[in-house]
Motif scaffolding. Structure first.
Motif, short mmCIF file in Angstrom:
data_model
loop_
_atom_site.label_atom_id
_atom_site.label_comp_id
_atom_site.label_asym_id
_atom_site.label_seq_id
_atom_site.Cartn_x
_atom_site.Cartn_y
_atom_site.Cartn_z
N SER A 309 0.81 -1.22 0.00
CA SER A 309 0.00 0.00 0.00
C SER A 309 0.84 1.27 0.00
N GLY A 310 2.11 1.15 0.34
CA GLY A 310 2.95 2.35 0.45
C GLY A 310 2.79 3.06 1.78
N SER A 311 2.00 2.48 2.69
CA SER A 311 1.77 3.10 3.99
C SER A 311 2.95 2.83 4.93
N PHE A 312 3.17 3.77 5.86
CA PHE A 312 4.23 3.61 6.85
C PHE A 312 3.71 3.06 8.18
N GLY A 313 2.40 2.84 8.28
CA GLY A 313 1.84 2.32 9.53
C GLY A 313 0.42 1.82 9.33
N VAL A 314 0.01 0.92 10.20
CA VAL A 314 -1.32 0.31 10.13
C VAL A 314 -1.95 0.33 11.52
N ARG A 315 -3.20 0.75 11.60
CA ARG A 315 -3.93 0.71 12.87
C ARG A 315 -4.54 -0.69 13.05
N VAL A 316 -4.41 -1.23 14.25
CA VAL A 316 -4.88 -2.58 14.55
C VAL A 316 -5.90 -2.51 15.67
N GLN A 317 -7.10 -3.02 15.42
CA GLN A 317 -8.16 -2.97 16.42
C GLN A 317 -8.86 -4.32 16.52
N PRO A 318 -9.03 -4.84 17.74
CA PRO A 318 -9.89 -6.02 17.91
C PRO A 318 -11.35 -5.59 17.80
N VAL A 319 -12.13 -6.30 17.03
CA VAL A 319 -13.56 -5.98 16.88
C VAL A 319 -14.38 -7.26 17.04
N LYS A 320 -15.65 -7.08 17.33
CA LYS A 320 -16.56 -8.21 17.48
C LYS A 320 -17.61 -8.14 16.39
N ARG A 321 -18.03 -9.29 15.93
CA ARG A 321 -19.09 -9.30 14.92
C ARG A 321 -20.05 -10.45 15.18
N LEU A 322 -21.29 -10.24 14.79
CA LEU A 322 -22.32 -11.27 14.83
C LEU A 322 -22.71 -11.58 13.40
N LYS A 323 -22.86 -12.86 13.09
CA LYS A 323 -23.20 -13.21 11.71
C LYS A 323 -24.11 -14.42 11.68
N LEU A 324 -24.79 -14.58 10.55
CA LEU A 324 -25.59 -15.78 10.33
C LEU A 324 -24.67 -16.98 10.13
N ASP A 325 -25.21 -18.15 10.35
CA ASP A 325 -24.49 -19.39 10.10
C ASP A 325 -24.47 -19.62 8.60
N SER A 326 -23.31 -19.46 7.99
CA SER A 326 -23.18 -19.54 6.53
C SER A 326 -22.94 -20.98 6.09
N ARG A 327 -23.76 -21.44 5.14
CA ARG A 327 -23.64 -22.80 4.64
C ARG A 327 -23.61 -22.79 3.11
N HIS A 328 -22.83 -23.70 2.55
CA HIS A 328 -22.71 -23.81 1.09
C HIS A 328 -23.26 -25.16 0.63
N GLU A 329 -23.98 -25.13 -0.49
CA GLU A 329 -24.58 -26.36 -1.01
C GLU A 329 -24.70 -26.26 -2.53
N ASN A 330 -24.42 -27.35 -3.21
CA ASN A 330 -24.60 -27.39 -4.67
C ASN A 330 -26.07 -27.55 -5.01
N PHE A 331 -26.53 -26.77 -5.99
CA PHE A 331 -27.94 -26.78 -6.38
C PHE A 331 -28.02 -27.10 -7.87
N SER A 332 -28.70 -28.20 -8.18
CA SER A 332 -28.83 -28.62 -9.58
C SER A 332 -30.00 -27.86 -10.22
N THR A 333 -29.71 -27.09 -11.27
CA THR A 333 -30.73 -26.27 -11.94
C THR A 333 -30.68 -26.53 -13.44
N GLU A 334 -31.63 -25.93 -14.15
CA GLU A 334 -31.64 -26.05 -15.61
C GLU A 334 -30.43 -25.35 -16.23
N TRP A 335 -29.75 -24.50 -15.42
CA TRP A 335 -28.57 -23.79 -15.90
C TRP A 335 -27.28 -24.52 -15.53
N GLY A 336 -27.43 -25.68 -14.90
CA GLY A 336 -26.27 -26.43 -14.43
C GLY A 336 -26.16 -26.38 -12.91
N ASN A 337 -25.08 -26.91 -12.37
CA ASN A 337 -24.86 -26.89 -10.93
C ASN A 337 -24.43 -25.50 -10.48
N ILE A 338 -25.16 -24.96 -9.51
CA ILE A 338 -24.87 -23.63 -8.97
C ILE A 338 -24.59 -23.77 -7.48
#
Length: 392
Positions: A309-338
């Motif tokens: 980045s060309g930067s001479f310094g970086v700020r570092v912060q601990p943060v908290k986040r809440l998120k949904l439970d992310s899941r991945h699944e193959n879906f067979s469609t008329e357009w192919g596997n998505i």
């Protein structure tokens, strides 16, 4: 159902049971189940109290116990001969076995010879079995907790005087985070410690629950702060994570190098990254670069930012986040596997979207517009989710 503990004053067995009673565990049901232990000389009750303005339920065990000093085998025999449900019996046995292993390690004796003192008293047996009954009653499947508070100084008990936490508690807690406060009192008891060790999956001061029911249990001590433990339960559980935010401002980075820097960060494990226009010193128009990552990836991403980045310094912060439970699944469609990415809150799917690269591939192969394919895939996936929720 998920249980989250909010600890302002440590944790003990009676505080946990008081919280469960405040959440709606019927005292009569608890009494009926405890009678299945087939031990005599005890009575239980509950009373509403205030601890420095905080309303709570105090769980009270009155007992006449002539044999405080039980071996682990004595307690396991009581449980084995009881008429408790298999689940409650299994939970209670597991908690006592864990206590036994801690005492065995501390005193360097075989677990069969572990001689319980305070832990072998009837009130502690009642506390632990009551916790097991409550976990089954509320169908608790997972547990999280805020950072646990503990006092400082020394405490006198059956083995003499020792520093807090007492040896068995220290052994049980291991690497569990503690917040020490200037109160000369034992706030984490062996019963509380073994519950944390056996059931709590993660520690975060950020509750992962949406619209939880709350119950407050209290200890018997009157302290300079409210001596209470808050229990929260809900089926709507988000995932709580503690991550790192890295950010820096630059005003001399070309768009091409900026894009390359962010791409390298994503490849190296950044959870997300972005650039925001900022107005900097000396009237310069610049960019604020932000990366989100796990602690384990921090150093590598710091190196990328400082190199690219060309930067001479970086700020570092601990943060908290809440998120949904992310899941991945193959879906067979008329357009192919998505490949579909879905976000769940408990058992409900709140968000879903197809992976864009699969949409691009399908569009290139069929000659159809990406927007059309994406809309139809979203609609088909939504219909599938709706059908899966309909009663049979």
């Amino acid at each position: 159902m998920h249980l989250h503990l909010h600890s302002n004053s440590g944790i003990s067995g009676d505080m946990l049971v008081g919280g469960f009673l405040d959440l709606g565990l019927p005292l009569t049901l608890l009494q009926d189940h405890l009678e299945k232990l087939n031990i005599e000389g005890w009575k239980i009750s509950q009373k509403s109290v205030e601890k420095l303005g905080v309303s709570a339920i105090q769980f009270v065990v009155v007992y006449e116990d002539q044999n405080h000093h039980r071996h682990l085998t004595d307690i396991l025999e009581i449980l084995a001969n009881s008429k408790l449900s298999l689940k409650a019996k299994s939970i209670a046995e597991d908690l006592f076995q864990s206590l036994g292993h801690a005492e065995s390690s501390v005193h360097q004796v075989p677990i069969e010879e572990v001689h319980f003192h305070e832990v072998g008293a009837i009130d502690t047996i009642i506390d632990i079995v009551s916790i097991a009954i409550a976990l089954e009653y509320f169908e608790i499947e997972s547990v999280s907790s805020s950072t646990i508070v503990e006092g400082v100084g020394k405490v006198r008990f059956s083995h003499g005087e020792c520093d807090l936490p007492v040896p068995a508690v220290r052994k049980l807690l291991g690497d569990i985070p503690l917040l020490r406060i200037p109160v000369t009192s034992e706030l984490v008891t062996p019963t509380g410690a073994v519950f944390l060790r056996r059931f709590v999956e993660c520690f975060s001061d950020l509750s992962p629950l949406l619209q939880p029911r709350k119950g407050v249990g209290c200890g018997t001590k009157n302290l300079p702060h409210p001596n209470v433990l808050e229990l929260q339960i809900s089926e709507q559980k988000l995932i709580a994570e503690e991550i790192i935010r890295l950010e820096t401002n630059v005003d001399d980075l070309s768009p091409q190098l900026l894009a390359s820097c962010l791409e390298k960060a994503l490849t190296a494990g950044a959870l997300d990254c972005w650039a925001t226009p900022v107005f900097g010193k000396k009237g310069r128009i610049g960019q604020q670069l932000v990366l989100l990552c796990f602690e384990k990836d921090r150093d590598l991403l710091l190196e990328i930012l400082l190199k690219e980045s060309g930067s001479f310094g970086v700020r570092v912060q601990p943060v908290k986040r809440l998120k949904l439970d992310s899941r991945h699944e193959n879906f067979s469609t008329e357009w192919g596997n998505i490949s579909m990415r879905s976000g769940f809150l408990g058992k409900e799917c709140w968000q879903w979207k197809p992976e864009h690269r699969d949409i691009v591939t399908a569009a290139d192969r069929t000659g159809q517009p990406q927007a059309l394919i994406e809309a139809q895939v979203r609609q088909a996936w939504g219909a599938k989710l709706l059908a899966s929720r309909e009663p049979e």
